[in-house]
Design a protein around this motif. Sequence first.
Motif, mmCIF file in Angstrom:
data_model
loop_
_atom_site.group_PDB
_atom_site.id
_atom_site.type_symbol
_atom_site.label_atom_id
_atom_site.label_comp_id
_atom_site.label_asym_id
_atom_site.label_seq_id
_atom_site.Cartn_x
_atom_site.Cartn_y
_atom_site.Cartn_z
ATOM 1 N N SER A 14 -51.763 6.538 12.580
ATOM 2 C CA SER A 14 -51.976 6.419 11.037
ATOM 3 C C SER A 14 -52.231 5.166 10.724
ATOM 4 C CB SER A 14 -50.435 6.577 10.513
ATOM 5 O OG SER A 14 -50.272 7.841 10.722
ATOM 6 N N ALA A 15 -51.984 3.918 11.272
ATOM 7 C CA ALA A 15 -52.173 2.759 11.294
ATOM 8 C C ALA A 15 -53.848 2.398 11.388
ATOM 9 C CB ALA A 15 -51.566 1.641 11.989
ATOM 10 N N THR A 16 -54.222 3.196 12.483
ATOM 11 C CA THR A 16 -55.802 2.906 12.879
ATOM 12 C C THR A 16 -56.492 3.634 11.843
ATOM 13 O OG1 THR A 16 -54.912 2.539 15.108
ATOM 14 C CG2 THR A 16 -57.485 3.284 14.815
ATOM 15 N N ARG A 17 -56.081 5.002 11.435
ATOM 16 C CA ARG A 17 -56.835 5.732 10.314
ATOM 17 C C ARG A 17 -57.025 5.060 9.118
ATOM 18 N NH1 ARG A 17 -54.042 11.335 9.397
ATOM 19 N NH2 ARG A 17 -56.122 11.436 7.973
ATOM 20 N N GLU A 18 -56.036 4.232 8.767
ATOM 21 C CA GLU A 18 -55.805 3.524 7.446
ATOM 22 C C GLU A 18 -57.072 2.220 7.752
ATOM 23 O OE1 GLU A 18 -51.810 2.335 6.412
ATOM 24 O OE2 GLU A 18 -51.395 4.497 6.269
ATOM 25 N N LEU A 19 -56.617 1.772 8.533
ATOM 26 C CA LEU A 19 -57.672 0.482 8.960
ATOM 27 C C LEU A 19 -59.112 0.604 9.216
ATOM 28 C CD1 LEU A 19 -55.315 -1.587 11.176
ATOM 29 C CD2 LEU A 19 -56.019 -2.334 8.994
ATOM 30 N N LEU A 20 -59.373 1.741 9.633
ATOM 31 C CA LEU A 20 -60.968 2.249 9.828
ATOM 32 C C LEU A 20 -61.155 2.439 8.493
ATOM 33 C CD1 LEU A 20 -60.710 4.739 13.196
ATOM 34 C CD2 LEU A 20 -61.915 2.429 12.859
ATOM 35 N N TRP A 21 -60.765 3.179 7.565
ATOM 36 C CA TRP A 21 -61.043 3.415 6.165
ATOM 37 C C TRP A 21 -61.241 2.006 5.536
ATOM 38 C CZ3 TRP A 21 -58.030 7.565 2.607
ATOM 39 C CH2 TRP A 21 -58.997 7.964 1.923
ATOM 40 N N ALA A 55 -59.183 4.727 18.575
ATOM 41 C CA ALA A 55 -59.995 4.853 17.407
ATOM 42 C C ALA A 55 -60.670 6.350 17.346
ATOM 43 C CB ALA A 55 -61.074 3.901 17.166
ATOM 44 N N LEU A 56 -60.617 6.728 18.558
ATOM 45 C CA LEU A 56 -61.297 8.378 18.653
ATOM 46 C C LEU A 56 -60.260 9.164 18.249
ATOM 47 C CD1 LEU A 56 -63.569 10.299 19.310
ATOM 48 C CD2 LEU A 56 -62.596 10.095 21.724
ATOM 49 N N THR A 57 -59.131 8.783 18.675
ATOM 50 C CA THR A 57 -57.935 9.645 18.318
ATOM 51 C C THR A 57 -57.723 9.986 16.626
ATOM 52 O OG1 THR A 57 -56.761 9.558 20.361
ATOM 53 C CG2 THR A 57 -55.418 10.326 18.610
ATOM 54 N N ALA A 58 -57.844 8.670 16.163
ATOM 55 C CA ALA A 58 -57.578 8.315 14.936
ATOM 56 C C ALA A 58 -58.835 9.330 13.935
ATOM 57 C CB ALA A 58 -57.699 6.832 14.266
ATOM 58 N N ILE A 59 -59.995 9.054 14.547
ATOM 59 C CA ILE A 59 -61.123 9.624 13.778
ATOM 60 C C ILE A 59 -61.064 10.973 13.791
ATOM 61 C CG2 ILE A 59 -63.851 9.987 13.965
ATOM 62 C CD1 ILE A 59 -63.796 6.902 14.886
ATOM 63 N N ARG A 60 -60.628 11.528 14.799
ATOM 64 C CA ARG A 60 -60.595 13.147 15.174
ATOM 65 C C ARG A 60 -59.412 13.386 14.113
ATOM 66 N NH1 ARG A 60 -60.538 13.366 21.743
ATOM 67 N NH2 ARG A 60 -62.764 13.668 21.898
ATOM 68 N N ARG A 61 -58.364 12.955 14.096
ATOM 69 C CA ARG A 61 -57.442 13.212 13.149
ATOM 70 C C ARG A 61 -57.782 13.321 11.516
ATOM 71 N NH1 ARG A 61 -51.735 12.358 13.663
ATOM 72 N NH2 ARG A 61 -51.975 12.886 15.746
ATOM 73 N N THR A 62 -58.655 12.229 11.172
ATOM 74 C CA THR A 62 -59.236 12.161 10.035
ATOM 75 C C THR A 62 -60.124 13.418 9.574
ATOM 76 O OG1 THR A 62 -58.688 9.864 10.022
ATOM 77 C CG2 THR A 62 -60.411 10.536 8.445
ATOM 78 N N ALA A 63 -60.897 13.391 10.709
ATOM 79 C CA ALA A 63 -61.740 14.643 10.477
ATOM 80 C C ALA A 63 -60.924 16.153 10.455
ATOM 81 C CB ALA A 63 -62.859 14.747 11.754
ATOM 82 N N GLU A 64 -60.021 16.357 11.399
ATOM 83 C CA GLU A 64 -59.371 17.593 11.124
ATOM 84 C C GLU A 64 -58.670 17.660 9.550
ATOM 85 O OE1 GLU A 64 -56.485 17.025 14.347
ATOM 86 O OE2 GLU A 64 -58.164 17.361 15.874
ATOM 87 N N GLU A 65 -58.143 16.380 9.220
ATOM 88 C CA GLU A 65 -57.547 16.504 8.014
ATOM 89 C C GLU A 65 -58.643 17.080 6.933
ATOM 90 O OE1 GLU A 65 -55.816 13.152 5.244
ATOM 91 O OE2 GLU A 65 -54.332 13.686 6.818
#
Length: 190
Positions: A14-21, A55-65
């Motif tokens: 979750s933290a990585t998803r937010e920070l990447l954004w 980062a890859l896990t976070a990007i995949r999660r964001t893409a799935e959402e």
Amino acid sequence: MYIDVMSTSERLISATRELLWERGYVGTSPKAIQQRADAGQGSMYHHFAGKPDLALTAIRRTAEEMRATAEATFGGDGTAYERIAAYLLRERDVLRGCPVGRLTMDPEIIADPALRAPVDETLDWLRGRIAAIVQEGLDQGEFGAHVVPGEIAAAVVATVQGGYVLARASGSPDAFDAGVRGLLSLLAPG
């Protein structure tokens, strides 16, 4: 920050998803991730091989959402036009931009085939899903024979992604809204 019942690996994702954004790949340091997730360095490297893996896990999660959110609209009731309109008009944080689309502007993401793959796959899926809906509309006689599903799909995605850019540049969602209204007026049946 995060609910105590959320696992450490979920907090890191979750933290990585937010920070990447917010900051992009370079601005998303392991230290920033750990601080945002309230996790230690050992925890991060226990769950993930390193920043690229996380980062890859976070990007995949964001893409799935993103796909799930879009599909909830696309799979709803209504004509092809109404479902495309519902997608274009759905509630968005326009000034924040698209968490997937913003990754296309990140040189480190684009240069890494593994990190880029979920971005490409999601945008390809989105265009394909919209093209299928437009084809349904053609098959039902909702759109004129001149309509090309793939081109309309590309225009819809370009309007949304470009609308985010225009809104962020102006600091107002008005440009996004104007682009959506313009595209809908061009797509309107009849």
